[in-house]
Design a protein around this motif. Sequence first.
Motif, PDB file in Angstrom:
ATOM      1  N   PRO A  82       0.793  -1.230   0.000  1.00 42.66           N
ATOM      2  CA  PRO A  82       0.000   0.000   0.000  1.00 42.66           C
ATOM      3  C   PRO A  82       0.828   1.283   0.000  1.00 42.66           C
ATOM      4  O   PRO A  82       0.300   2.365  -0.219  1.00 42.66           O
ATOM      5  CB  PRO A  82      -0.814  -0.108   1.292  1.00 42.66           C
ATOM      6  CG  PRO A  82       0.018  -0.974   2.189  1.00 42.66           C
ATOM      7  CD  PRO A  82       0.699  -1.954   1.282  1.00 42.66           C
ATOM      8  N   TRP A  83       2.144   1.169   0.241  1.00 45.79           N
ATOM      9  CA  TRP A  83       3.031   2.322   0.247  1.00 45.79           C
ATOM     10  C   TRP A  83       3.995   2.256  -0.931  1.00 45.79           C
ATOM     11  O   TRP A  83       4.462   1.183  -1.301  1.00 45.79           O
ATOM     12  CB  TRP A  83       3.848   2.367   1.549  1.00 45.79           C
ATOM     13  CG  TRP A  83       3.047   2.809   2.730  1.00 45.79           C
ATOM     14  CD1 TRP A  83       2.280   2.024   3.536  1.00 45.79           C
ATOM     15  CD2 TRP A  83       2.933   4.127   3.235  1.00 45.79           C
ATOM     16  NE1 TRP A  83       1.698   2.772   4.509  1.00 45.79           N
ATOM     17  CE2 TRP A  83       2.077   4.074   4.363  1.00 45.79           C
ATOM     18  CE3 TRP A  83       3.480   5.360   2.854  1.00 45.79           C
ATOM     19  CZ2 TRP A  83       1.749   5.205   5.094  1.00 45.79           C
ATOM     20  CZ3 TRP A  83       3.148   6.484   3.591  1.00 45.79           C
ATOM     21  CH2 TRP A  83       2.299   6.409   4.700  1.00 45.79           C
ATOM     22  N   ALA A 105       6.717   7.164   8.718  1.00 46.79           N
ATOM     23  CA  ALA A 105       5.481   6.546   8.246  1.00 46.79           C
ATOM     24  C   ALA A 105       4.801   5.749   9.351  1.00 46.79           C
ATOM     25  O   ALA A 105       3.568   5.688   9.418  1.00 46.79           O
ATOM     26  CB  ALA A 105       5.772   5.647   7.051  1.00 46.79           C
ATOM     27  N   HIS A 110      -3.398   9.155  10.881  1.00 49.25           N
ATOM     28  CA  HIS A 110      -4.170   8.493   9.829  1.00 49.25           C
ATOM     29  C   HIS A 110      -4.618   9.474   8.759  1.00 49.25           C
ATOM     30  O   HIS A 110      -5.024   9.063   7.665  1.00 49.25           O
ATOM     31  CB  HIS A 110      -5.384   7.777  10.429  1.00 49.25           C
ATOM     32  CG  HIS A 110      -5.014   6.585  11.263  1.00 49.25           C
ATOM     33  ND1 HIS A 110      -4.423   5.467  10.727  1.00 49.25           N
ATOM     34  CD2 HIS A 110      -5.140   6.346  12.594  1.00 49.25           C
ATOM     35  CE1 HIS A 110      -4.203   4.570  11.684  1.00 49.25           C
ATOM     36  NE2 HIS A 110      -4.633   5.082  12.823  1.00 49.25           N
ATOM     37  N   ALA A 113      -1.227  11.185   4.187  1.00 51.46           N
ATOM     38  CA  ALA A 113      -1.156  10.212   3.096  1.00 51.46           C
ATOM     39  C   ALA A 113       0.266   9.940   2.645  1.00 51.46           C
ATOM     40  O   ALA A 113       0.480   9.248   1.649  1.00 51.46           O
ATOM     41  CB  ALA A 113      -1.976  10.704   1.907  1.00 51.46           C
ATOM     42  N   GLY A 114       1.239  10.486   3.360  1.00 49.49           N
ATOM     43  CA  GLY A 114       2.617  10.260   2.976  1.00 49.49           C
ATOM     44  C   GLY A 114       3.585  10.968   3.884  1.00 49.49           C
ATOM     45  O   GLY A 114       3.191  11.749   4.765  1.00 49.49           O
ATOM     46  N   TYR A 130       4.558   7.429  -0.153  1.00 45.44           N
ATOM     47  CA  TYR A 130       3.170   7.853  -0.312  1.00 45.44           C
ATOM     48  C   TYR A 130       2.247   6.642  -0.358  1.00 45.44           C
ATOM     49  O   TYR A 130       2.620   5.575  -0.844  1.00 45.44           O
ATOM     50  CB  TYR A 130       3.003   8.655  -1.611  1.00 45.44           C
ATOM     51  CG  TYR A 130       3.934   9.834  -1.710  1.00 45.44           C
ATOM     52  CD1 TYR A 130       3.641  11.042  -1.087  1.00 45.44           C
ATOM     53  CD2 TYR A 130       5.136   9.729  -2.411  1.00 45.44           C
ATOM     54  CE1 TYR A 130       4.512  12.121  -1.173  1.00 45.44           C
ATOM     55  CE2 TYR A 130       6.009  10.798  -2.499  1.00 45.44           C
ATOM     56  CZ  TYR A 130       5.694  11.992  -1.879  1.00 45.44           C
ATOM     57  OH  TYR A 130       6.566  13.048  -1.963  1.00 45.44           O
ATOM     58  N   GLU A 131       1.028   6.831   0.123  1.00 49.20           N
ATOM     59  CA  GLU A 131       0.037   5.775  -0.014  1.00 49.20           C
ATOM     60  C   GLU A 131      -0.282   5.581  -1.493  1.00 49.20           C
ATOM     61  O   GLU A 131      -0.518   6.548  -2.223  1.00 49.20           O
ATOM     62  CB  GLU A 131      -1.236   6.135   0.751  1.00 49.20           C
ATOM     63  CG  GLU A 131      -1.071   6.116   2.259  1.00 49.20           C
ATOM     64  CD  GLU A 131      -2.380   6.419   2.971  1.00 49.20           C
ATOM     65  OE1 GLU A 131      -3.340   6.842   2.297  1.00 49.20           O
ATOM     66  OE2 GLU A 131      -2.428   6.233   4.198  1.00 49.20           O
ATOM     67  N   ARG A 132      -0.295   4.349  -1.930  1.00 50.27           N
ATOM     68  CA  ARG A 132      -0.576   4.044  -3.336  1.00 50.27           C
ATOM     69  C   ARG A 132      -1.913   4.647  -3.750  1.00 50.27           C
ATOM     70  O   ARG A 132      -2.033   5.260  -4.831  1.00 50.27           O
ATOM     71  CB  ARG A 132      -0.570   2.524  -3.540  1.00 50.27           C
ATOM     72  CG  ARG A 132      -1.144   2.028  -4.877  1.00 50.27           C
ATOM     73  CD  ARG A 132      -0.193   2.341  -5.998  1.00 50.27           C
ATOM     74  NE  ARG A 132      -0.750   1.976  -7.301  1.00 50.27           N
ATOM     75  CZ  ARG A 132      -0.480   0.841  -7.945  1.00 50.27           C
ATOM     76  NH1 ARG A 132       0.298  -0.081  -7.384  1.00 50.27           N
ATOM     77  NH2 ARG A 132      -0.970   0.611  -9.135  1.00 50.27           N
ATOM     78  N   ALA A 134      -3.480   7.207  -2.602  1.00 53.33           N
ATOM     79  CA  ALA A 134      -3.415   8.661  -2.693  1.00 53.33           C
ATOM     80  C   ALA A 134      -2.719   9.100  -3.972  1.00 53.33           C
ATOM     81  O   ALA A 134      -3.142  10.066  -4.624  1.00 53.33           O
ATOM     82  CB  ALA A 134      -2.698   9.225  -1.470  1.00 53.33           C
TER      83      ALA A 134
END
Length: 203
Positions: A82-83, A105, A110, A113-114, A130-132, A134
């Motif tokens: 997910p990251w 991280a 929460h 997003a990164g 970064y969150e995938r 996002a």
Amino acid sequence: MLAGGRAARLGTPKPGVVVGGRPLLEHALAATRGARRTVVVGPEDLAAPGRYVLTREDPPFGGPVAGIAAGLAALPDDGAAPWVLVLACDVPGAARAVPALLDAARRRTHDEAGVLAVRDGREQWLVGLYERAALDAALAALPTAHGASVRRLLADLPVLGVPDDDGATDDVDTWEDAREHDRRLGADARPAPGHPDDTRRSG
């Protein structure tokens, strides 16, 4: 990992520039150790089957946002990772910066997003986790990835900044930059051996 720029000020492709005894690409790959999968966005001559997935933005030289889009497209969207670490290949100290990003991280809120490195008050967008989801959403919101700025892509994401006080995220845009990194590392900057711009090759 973004490795497909024109490197106009260096006059030679950045991935093969030797700094601290290793090509810039190898420094960047060292920073990705532990990743589930590594994708390099760059030209065909960087192919290294078994080490990473190589892809390219279409058309080439579309800029870093087009490179990010191409890199994401080459990653499975199965939820297993997910990251995403977004990294330019011209940051020799990236392996020192990434552990701090991973630590940040784990302690982010929460709502964030990164996480990204911040050097002298400037966000280092291309040294960030970064969150995938996002990243996918930010790319989908752009009219086009080709030629778009990284700031336009990422500036609205809620992120946690990680101070870089020792220059781990300093990049190599010029030969002066390369020589400064060599001064720190005690080596000699040059194009990769055998490259036409390598004036120090034997013979």
